[in-house]
Design a protein around this motif. Structure first.
Motif, PDB file in Angstrom:
ATOM      1  N   UNK A 217       0.814  -1.226   0.000  1.00  0.00           N
ATOM      2  CA  UNK A 217       0.000   0.000   0.000  1.00  0.00           C
ATOM      3  C   UNK A 217       0.850   1.281   0.000  1.00  0.00           C
ATOM      4  N   UNK A 218       1.989   1.251   0.714  1.00  0.00           N
ATOM      5  CA  UNK A 218       2.866   2.429   0.749  1.00  0.00           C
ATOM      6  C   UNK A 218       3.467   2.688  -0.621  1.00  0.00           C
ATOM      7  N   UNK A 219       3.928   1.611  -1.274  1.00  0.00           N
ATOM      8  CA  UNK A 219       4.530   1.725  -2.612  1.00  0.00           C
ATOM      9  C   UNK A 219       3.498   2.243  -3.615  1.00  0.00           C
ATOM     10  N   UNK A 220       2.294   1.678  -3.585  1.00  0.00           N
ATOM     11  CA  UNK A 220       1.243   2.089  -4.511  1.00  0.00           C
ATOM     12  C   UNK A 220       0.830   3.539  -4.289  1.00  0.00           C
ATOM     13  N   UNK A 221       0.681   3.939  -3.038  1.00  0.00           N
ATOM     14  CA  UNK A 221       0.292   5.320  -2.739  1.00  0.00           C
ATOM     15  C   UNK A 221       1.325   6.303  -3.282  1.00  0.00           C
TER      16      UNK A 221
ATOM     17  N   UNK B  14       3.340   5.791  -5.808  1.00  0.00           N
ATOM     18  CA  UNK B  14       3.258   5.747  -7.268  1.00  0.00           C
ATOM     19  C   UNK B  14       2.072   6.583  -7.769  1.00  0.00           C
ATOM     20  N   UNK B  15       0.935   6.457  -7.109  1.00  0.00           N
ATOM     21  CA  UNK B  15      -0.263   7.198  -7.526  1.00  0.00           C
ATOM     22  C   UNK B  15      -0.061   8.699  -7.344  1.00  0.00           C
ATOM     23  N   UNK B  16       0.526   9.111  -6.228  1.00  0.00           N
ATOM     24  CA  UNK B  16       0.743  10.534  -5.976  1.00  0.00           C
ATOM     25  C   UNK B  16       1.816  11.108  -6.887  1.00  0.00           C
ATOM     26  N   UNK B  17       2.889  10.364  -7.072  1.00  0.00           N
ATOM     27  CA  UNK B  17       3.970  10.771  -7.964  1.00  0.00           C
ATOM     28  C   UNK B  17       4.660  12.063  -7.542  1.00  0.00           C
TER      29      UNK B  17
ATOM     30  N   UNK C 225       4.738  12.268  -3.562  1.00  0.00           N
ATOM     31  CA  UNK C 225       5.049  10.902  -3.146  1.00  0.00           C
ATOM     32  C   UNK C 225       5.759  10.882  -1.793  1.00  0.00           C
ATOM     33  N   UNK C 226       6.531  11.909  -1.505  1.00  0.00           N
ATOM     34  CA  UNK C 226       7.266  11.943  -0.235  1.00  0.00           C
ATOM     35  C   UNK C 226       6.351  12.185   0.966  1.00  0.00           C
ATOM     36  N   UNK C 227       5.084  12.515   0.734  1.00  0.00           N
ATOM     37  CA  UNK C 227       4.166  12.717   1.856  1.00  0.00           C
ATOM     38  C   UNK C 227       3.668  11.385   2.429  1.00  0.00           C
ATOM     39  N   UNK C 228       3.963  10.282   1.747  1.00  0.00           N
ATOM     40  CA  UNK C 228       3.614   8.957   2.250  1.00  0.00           C
ATOM     41  C   UNK C 228       4.828   8.410   2.995  1.00  0.00           C
ATOM     42  N   UNK C 229       4.718   8.280   4.310  1.00  0.00           N
ATOM     43  CA  UNK C 229       5.839   7.729   5.059  1.00  0.00           C
ATOM     44  C   UNK C 229       5.615   6.232   5.253  1.00  0.00           C
ATOM     45  N   UNK C 230       6.704   5.483   5.282  1.00  0.00           N
ATOM     46  CA  UNK C 230       6.613   4.025   5.401  1.00  0.00           C
ATOM     47  C   UNK C 230       6.136   3.624   6.787  1.00  0.00           C
ATOM     48  N   UNK C 231       5.214   2.667   6.800  1.00  0.00           N
ATOM     49  CA  UNK C 231       4.752   2.135   8.080  1.00  0.00           C
ATOM     50  C   UNK C 231       5.886   1.332   8.712  1.00  0.00           C
ATOM     51  N   UNK C 232       5.997   1.358  10.028  1.00  0.00           N
ATOM     52  CA  UNK C 232       7.061   0.595  10.693  1.00  0.00           C
ATOM     53  C   UNK C 232       6.780  -0.900  10.626  1.00  0.00           C
ATOM     54  N   UNK C 233       7.798  -1.698  10.856  1.00  0.00           N
ATOM     55  CA  UNK C 233       7.577  -3.135  10.991  1.00  0.00           C
ATOM     56  C   UNK C 233       7.009  -3.404  12.379  1.00  0.00           C
ATOM     57  N   UNK C 234       6.264  -4.464  12.510  1.00  0.00           N
ATOM     58  CA  UNK C 234       5.560  -4.757  13.757  1.00  0.00           C
ATOM     59  C   UNK C 234       6.479  -4.840  14.985  1.00  0.00           C
ATOM     60  N   UNK C 235       7.665  -5.483  14.903  1.00  0.00           N
ATOM     61  CA  UNK C 235       8.498  -5.606  16.107  1.00  0.00           C
ATOM     62  C   UNK C 235       8.915  -4.277  16.746  1.00  0.00           C
ATOM     63  N   UNK C 236       9.006  -3.188  15.990  1.00  0.00           N
ATOM     64  CA  UNK C 236       9.443  -1.926  16.607  1.00  0.00           C
ATOM     65  C   UNK C 236       8.374  -1.313  17.502  1.00  0.00           C
ATOM     66  N   UNK C 237       7.146  -1.783  17.408  1.00  0.00           N
ATOM     67  CA  UNK C 237       6.076  -1.220  18.242  1.00  0.00           C
ATOM     68  C   UNK C 237       6.321  -1.464  19.732  1.00  0.00           C
ATOM     69  N   UNK C 238       7.108  -2.492  20.043  1.00  0.00           N
ATOM     70  CA  UNK C 238       7.404  -2.802  21.439  1.00  0.00           C
ATOM     71  C   UNK C 238       8.702  -2.167  21.931  1.00  0.00           C
ATOM     72  N   UNK C 239       9.394  -1.431  21.083  1.00  0.00           N
ATOM     73  CA  UNK C 239      10.657  -0.798  21.480  1.00  0.00           C
ATOM     74  C   UNK C 239      10.374   0.289  22.521  1.00  0.00           C
TER      75      UNK C 239
END
Length: 115
Positions: free
Chosen positions: A65-69, A71-74, A78-92
């Protein structure tokens, strides 16, 4: 149709509601708890929440979804879409630990906005 757009913010949840098709002027507020969002406008048809669903566990791939968003914004948008974190960092316990864990598990750091 009554629609509310919701995004997380420092004070809880920032909300923008379109009053109705007859009166599309926006109404905005911040709710400390998510439950308050829906309680404030009980006749809402849609609540659109900006929150990632389907976090990855590890690896170099990016969420589709991040990659597609991007691409669509272009272009610059496109830089306004920040990558979602991976699940393990939520417990950091803090940003530095989360960033280090992200680098170890994905090969990429974690932006402060993602944290």
């Amino acid at each position: 149709m009554r629609v509310i757009g919701v995004d997380g913010c420092r004070g809880g949840w920032i909300c923008i509601a379109l009053r109705s098709a007859d009166d599309p002027s926006p109404e905005g507020w911040v709710s400390a708890e998510f439950e308050d969002v829906v309680e404030r406008v009980p006749t809402v048809d849609l609540v659109l929440v900006d929150i990632p669903i389907g976090l990855l566990e590890a690896g170099p791939e990016r969420r589709a979804p991040d990659v597609l968003a991007r691409r669509v914004l272009g272009g610059k948008r496109a830089s306004s879409v920040f990558s979602a974190p991976i699940r393990p960092v939520l417990d950091a316990p803090d940003y530095d630990a989360a960033n280090a864990l992200s680098r170890r598990l994905t090969g990429r750091g974690l932006s402060r906005q993602s944290w």
